[in-house]
Design a protein around this motif. Structure first.
Motif, PDB file in Angstrom:
ATOM      1  N   MET A  11       0.860  -1.180   0.000  1.00  0.00           N
ATOM      2  CA  MET A  11       0.000   0.000   0.000  1.00  0.00           C
ATOM      3  C   MET A  11       0.897   1.232   0.000  1.00  0.00           C
ATOM      4  SD  MET A  11      -3.047   1.208   2.627  1.00  0.00           S
ATOM      5  CE  MET A  11      -4.290   0.038   2.049  1.00  0.00           C
ATOM      6  N   GLN A  12       0.979   1.876  -1.158  1.00  0.00           N
ATOM      7  CA  GLN A  12       1.870   3.028  -1.330  1.00  0.00           C
ATOM      8  C   GLN A  12       3.312   2.639  -0.995  1.00  0.00           C
ATOM      9  OE1 GLN A  12      -0.323   4.866  -3.264  1.00  0.00           O
ATOM     10  NE2 GLN A  12       0.436   6.712  -2.297  1.00  0.00           N
ATOM     11  N   THR A  13       3.804   3.057   0.151  1.00  0.00           N
ATOM     12  CA  THR A  13       5.196   2.775   0.525  1.00  0.00           C
ATOM     13  C   THR A  13       5.329   1.580   1.458  1.00  0.00           C
ATOM     14  OG1 THR A  13       5.011   4.306   2.397  1.00  0.00           O
ATOM     15  CG2 THR A  13       5.830   5.203   0.312  1.00  0.00           C
ATOM     16  N   GLN A  14       4.217   1.092   1.968  1.00  0.00           N
ATOM     17  CA  GLN A  14       4.265   0.050   2.991  1.00  0.00           C
ATOM     18  C   GLN A  14       3.987  -1.326   2.420  1.00  0.00           C
ATOM     19  OE1 GLN A  14       2.204   0.758   6.675  1.00  0.00           O
ATOM     20  NE2 GLN A  14       2.502   2.974   6.570  1.00  0.00           N
ATOM     21  N   MET A  15       4.721  -2.324   2.902  1.00  0.00           N
ATOM     22  CA  MET A  15       4.454  -3.701   2.540  1.00  0.00           C
ATOM     23  C   MET A  15       3.756  -4.388   3.712  1.00  0.00           C
ATOM     24  SD  MET A  15       7.040  -6.550   0.908  1.00  0.00           S
ATOM     25  CE  MET A  15       7.920  -5.216   0.081  1.00  0.00           C
ATOM     26  N   LEU A  16       2.659  -5.064   3.412  1.00  0.00           N
ATOM     27  CA  LEU A  16       1.859  -5.737   4.424  1.00  0.00           C
ATOM     28  C   LEU A  16       1.891  -7.225   4.106  1.00  0.00           C
ATOM     29  CD1 LEU A  16      -1.196  -3.296   4.220  1.00  0.00           C
ATOM     30  CD2 LEU A  16       0.851  -3.070   5.663  1.00  0.00           C
ATOM     31  N   ARG A  17       2.609  -7.969   4.910  1.00  0.00           N
ATOM     32  CA  ARG A  17       2.832  -9.388   4.628  1.00  0.00           C
ATOM     33  C   ARG A  17       1.805 -10.226   5.375  1.00  0.00           C
ATOM     34  NH1 ARG A  17       8.028  -9.955   2.331  1.00  0.00           N
ATOM     35  NH2 ARG A  17       9.283  -8.049   2.456  1.00  0.00           N
ATOM     36  N   GLY A  18       0.892 -10.851   4.632  1.00  0.00           N
ATOM     37  CA  GLY A  18      -0.129 -11.695   5.236  1.00  0.00           C
ATOM     38  C   GLY A  18      -1.498 -11.052   5.229  1.00  0.00           C
ATOM     39  N   PHE A  19      -2.458 -11.764   5.805  1.00  0.00           N
ATOM     40  CA  PHE A  19      -3.846 -11.301   5.864  1.00  0.00           C
ATOM     41  C   PHE A  19      -3.953 -10.041   6.709  1.00  0.00           C
ATOM     42  CE2 PHE A  19      -7.787 -11.217   8.322  1.00  0.00           C
ATOM     43  CZ  PHE A  19      -8.726 -11.150   7.292  1.00  0.00           C
ATOM     44  N   VAL A  20      -4.676  -9.046   6.190  1.00  0.00           N
ATOM     45  CA  VAL A  20      -4.925  -7.797   6.916  1.00  0.00           C
ATOM     46  C   VAL A  20      -6.412  -7.465   6.796  1.00  0.00           C
ATOM     47  CG1 VAL A  20      -4.334  -5.363   7.172  1.00  0.00           C
ATOM     48  CG2 VAL A  20      -2.608  -6.975   6.334  1.00  0.00           C
ATOM     49  N   PRO A  21      -7.136  -7.314   7.909  1.00  0.00           N
ATOM     50  CA  PRO A  21      -8.564  -6.968   7.839  1.00  0.00           C
ATOM     51  C   PRO A  21      -8.786  -5.600   7.194  1.00  0.00           C
ATOM     52  CG  PRO A  21      -7.958  -7.747  10.036  1.00  0.00           C
ATOM     53  CD  PRO A  21      -6.679  -7.521   9.287  1.00  0.00           C
ATOM     54  N   ALA A  22      -9.974  -5.409   6.658  1.00  0.00           N
ATOM     55  CA  ALA A  22     -10.297  -4.160   5.971  1.00  0.00           C
ATOM     56  C   ALA A  22     -10.147  -2.948   6.885  1.00  0.00           C
ATOM     57  CB  ALA A  22     -11.727  -4.229   5.417  1.00  0.00           C
ATOM     58  N   ASP A  23     -10.582  -3.069   8.139  1.00  0.00           N
ATOM     59  CA  ASP A  23     -10.497  -1.934   9.060  1.00  0.00           C
ATOM     60  C   ASP A  23      -9.054  -1.497   9.272  1.00  0.00           C
ATOM     61  OD1 ASP A  23     -13.222  -1.884   9.327  1.00  0.00           O
ATOM     62  OD2 ASP A  23     -13.273  -2.892  11.274  1.00  0.00           O
ATOM     63  N   ASP A  24      -8.143  -2.464   9.361  1.00  0.00           N
ATOM     64  CA  ASP A  24      -6.738  -2.121   9.545  1.00  0.00           C
ATOM     65  C   ASP A  24      -6.184  -1.445   8.293  1.00  0.00           C
ATOM     66  OD1 ASP A  24      -6.913  -3.253  12.015  1.00  0.00           O
ATOM     67  OD2 ASP A  24      -5.768  -5.058  11.542  1.00  0.00           O
ATOM     68  N   MET A  25      -6.608  -1.916   7.123  1.00  0.00           N
ATOM     69  CA  MET A  25      -6.160  -1.285   5.882  1.00  0.00           C
ATOM     70  C   MET A  25      -6.702   0.141   5.760  1.00  0.00           C
ATOM     71  SD  MET A  25      -5.880  -3.964   2.778  1.00  0.00           S
ATOM     72  CE  MET A  25      -4.709  -5.331   2.843  1.00  0.00           C
ATOM     73  N   LEU A  26      -7.927   0.336   6.184  1.00  0.00           N
ATOM     74  CA  LEU A  26      -8.496   1.686   6.165  1.00  0.00           C
ATOM     75  C   LEU A  26      -7.677   2.630   7.046  1.00  0.00           C
ATOM     76  CD1 LEU A  26     -12.312   0.866   6.383  1.00  0.00           C
ATOM     77  CD2 LEU A  26     -11.192   2.107   4.519  1.00  0.00           C
ATOM     78  N   ALA A  27      -7.283   2.126   8.211  1.00  0.00           N
ATOM     79  CA  ALA A  27      -6.483   2.943   9.128  1.00  0.00           C
ATOM     80  C   ALA A  27      -5.120   3.269   8.514  1.00  0.00           C
ATOM     81  CB  ALA A  27      -6.315   2.224  10.466  1.00  0.00           C
ATOM     82  N   ILE A  28      -4.509   2.287   7.860  1.00  0.00           N
ATOM     83  CA  ILE A  28      -3.209   2.512   7.223  1.00  0.00           C
ATOM     84  C   ILE A  28      -3.343   3.542   6.102  1.00  0.00           C
ATOM     85  CG2 ILE A  28      -1.387   1.431   5.840  1.00  0.00           C
ATOM     86  CD1 ILE A  28      -1.994  -1.169   7.413  1.00  0.00           C
ATOM     87  N   ALA A  29      -4.419   3.421   5.316  1.00  0.00           N
ATOM     88  CA  ALA A  29      -4.646   4.379   4.238  1.00  0.00           C
ATOM     89  C   ALA A  29      -4.777   5.795   4.779  1.00  0.00           C
ATOM     90  CB  ALA A  29      -5.887   3.995   3.433  1.00  0.00           C
ATOM     91  N   GLU A  30      -5.495   5.957   5.869  1.00  0.00           N
ATOM     92  CA  GLU A  30      -5.665   7.293   6.452  1.00  0.00           C
ATOM     93  C   GLU A  30      -4.335   7.823   6.978  1.00  0.00           C
ATOM     94  OE1 GLU A  30      -8.273   9.293   6.229  1.00  0.00           O
ATOM     95  OE2 GLU A  30      -9.000   7.693   4.936  1.00  0.00           O
ATOM     96  N   ASP A  31      -3.523   6.947   7.551  1.00  0.00           N
ATOM     97  CA  ASP A  31      -2.210   7.369   8.039  1.00  0.00           C
ATOM     98  C   ASP A  31      -1.343   7.840   6.865  1.00  0.00           C
ATOM     99  OD1 ASP A  31      -2.836   6.825  10.647  1.00  0.00           O
ATOM    100  OD2 ASP A  31      -1.858   4.853  10.675  1.00  0.00           O
ATOM    101  N   LEU A  32      -1.404   7.109   5.761  1.00  0.00           N
ATOM    102  CA  LEU A  32      -0.614   7.481   4.592  1.00  0.00           C
ATOM    103  C   LEU A  32      -1.068   8.833   4.031  1.00  0.00           C
ATOM    104  CD1 LEU A  32      -0.443   3.998   2.833  1.00  0.00           C
ATOM    105  CD2 LEU A  32       1.508   5.278   3.729  1.00  0.00           C
ATOM    106  N   ARG A  33      -2.351   9.071   4.044  1.00  0.00           N
ATOM    107  CA  ARG A  33      -2.875  10.346   3.531  1.00  0.00           C
ATOM    108  C   ARG A  33      -2.462  11.523   4.410  1.00  0.00           C
ATOM    109  NH1 ARG A  33      -8.045   7.094   2.465  1.00  0.00           N
ATOM    110  NH2 ARG A  33      -8.075   6.847   0.186  1.00  0.00           N
ATOM    111  N   SER A  34      -2.234  11.258   5.682  1.00  0.00           N
ATOM    112  CA  SER A  34      -1.891  12.351   6.600  1.00  0.00           C
ATOM    113  C   SER A  34      -0.396  12.642   6.640  1.00  0.00           C
ATOM    114  CB  SER A  34      -2.382  12.007   8.014  1.00  0.00           C
ATOM    115  OG  SER A  34      -1.692  10.875   8.527  1.00  0.00           O
ATOM    116  N   GLU A  35       0.401  11.822   5.963  1.00  0.00           N
ATOM    117  CA  GLU A  35       1.852  12.034   5.976  1.00  0.00           C
ATOM    118  C   GLU A  35       2.233  13.272   5.177  1.00  0.00           C
ATOM    119  OE1 GLU A  35       3.698   8.464   4.576  1.00  0.00           O
ATOM    120  OE2 GLU A  35       3.344   7.381   6.437  1.00  0.00           O
TER     121      GLU A  35
END
Length: 248
Positions: free
Chosen positions: A224-248
């Motif tokens: 996801m953008q600059t981050q690599m997520l290895r393994g299963f990640v729930p949608a809620d966690d991905m949403l949180a990561i996306a918001e963190d990336l947008r705020s950088e």
């Protein structure tokens, strides 16, 4: 077990006097006393080992994340701009999510509805699917079929077949693929013949080469953008990561 041993050594270094750490300069009696002191301390304070292990694992995770950022940066074009991968979600989204997938992977199947939920909930994520068959012949056959559909019948039909393959029970046999292809009114004979073509082989080879450069050995793996997520990640966690990336 390795982390426990390292943590024990770290605890020892932090809790014993500095002069006691000159093991080479110790006599046999001093060395035996040193070992006894380590053992006694750990028996009396076992929670310290768990604390040290947690710190060590956190540091290792941070180091891995930093290394992954560098790997992603070095492979941006192949990840985000190749011409052979299916692109879905919002093609103009401000966040790009790449998924390395194997149709026979149980965790990929579990992740599939999570990704669908993510795309629907966020609405501003661009999804790229990388066919990455690693779990045997059925995996390779399924990916070859999906890629052949994309190349001969287009993106919309690829998406339909992709969704069907991720839920397909049993073996990925020719009769099963024929039934699947016929159900979507696709040119079945042409697709089955195209599965072994160089064009299909090159896509799989390219994805495997990219995964090797990124040190990806399992599925699902996400970038996801600059981050690599290895393994299963729930949608809620991905949403949180996306918001963190947008705020950088």
């Amino acid at each position: 077990m390795k982390n426990w041993l390292i943590a024990a050594a770290a605890v020892t270094a932090l809790t014993l006097p500095a002069h006691s750490l000159d093991v080479d300069g110790m006599s046999d009696a001093e060395r035996e006393a040193f070992r006894a002191e380590i053992r006694q301390y750990l028996l009396e304070n076992p929670e310290v080992i768990m604390e040290a292990v947690a710190v060590l694992e956190q540091r290792e995770a941070e180091q891995q994340a930093q290394a992954d950022v560098a790997l992603v940066a070095a492979n941006e074009e192949a990840l985000f701009e190749d011409t052979h991968s299916w692109v879905g979600g919002n093609p103009n989204g401000d966040i790009t999510l790449v998924e390395f997938i194997d149709y026979r992977c149980g965790f990929c199947r579990r992740a599939h509805p999570e990704i669908e939920n993510l795309l629907e909930t966020d609405g501003n994520i661009r999804l790229i699917v990388k066919e990455f068959p690693i779990l045997g012949e059925d995996s390779v056959t399924a990916s070859r079929f999906a890629i052949a559909v994309k190349q001969l019948a287009g993106n919309e039909n690829y998406k339909a077949v992709h969704d069907a393959l991720i839920a397909l029970p049993g073996e990925v046999s020719e009769p099963a693929l024929r039934r699947l292809s016929d159900a979507f009114d696709l040119p079945t004979d042409d697709i089955l013949a195209h599965m072994e073509s160089d064009d299909v082989t090159e896509v799989i080879a390219s994805n495997h080469a990219l995964a090797q450069r990124l040190r990806i050995s399992g599925t699902p793996t996400f970038v996801m953008q600059t981050q690599m997520l290895r393994g299963f990640v729930p949608a809620d966690d991905m949403l949180a990561i996306a918001e963190d990336l947008r705020s950088e």
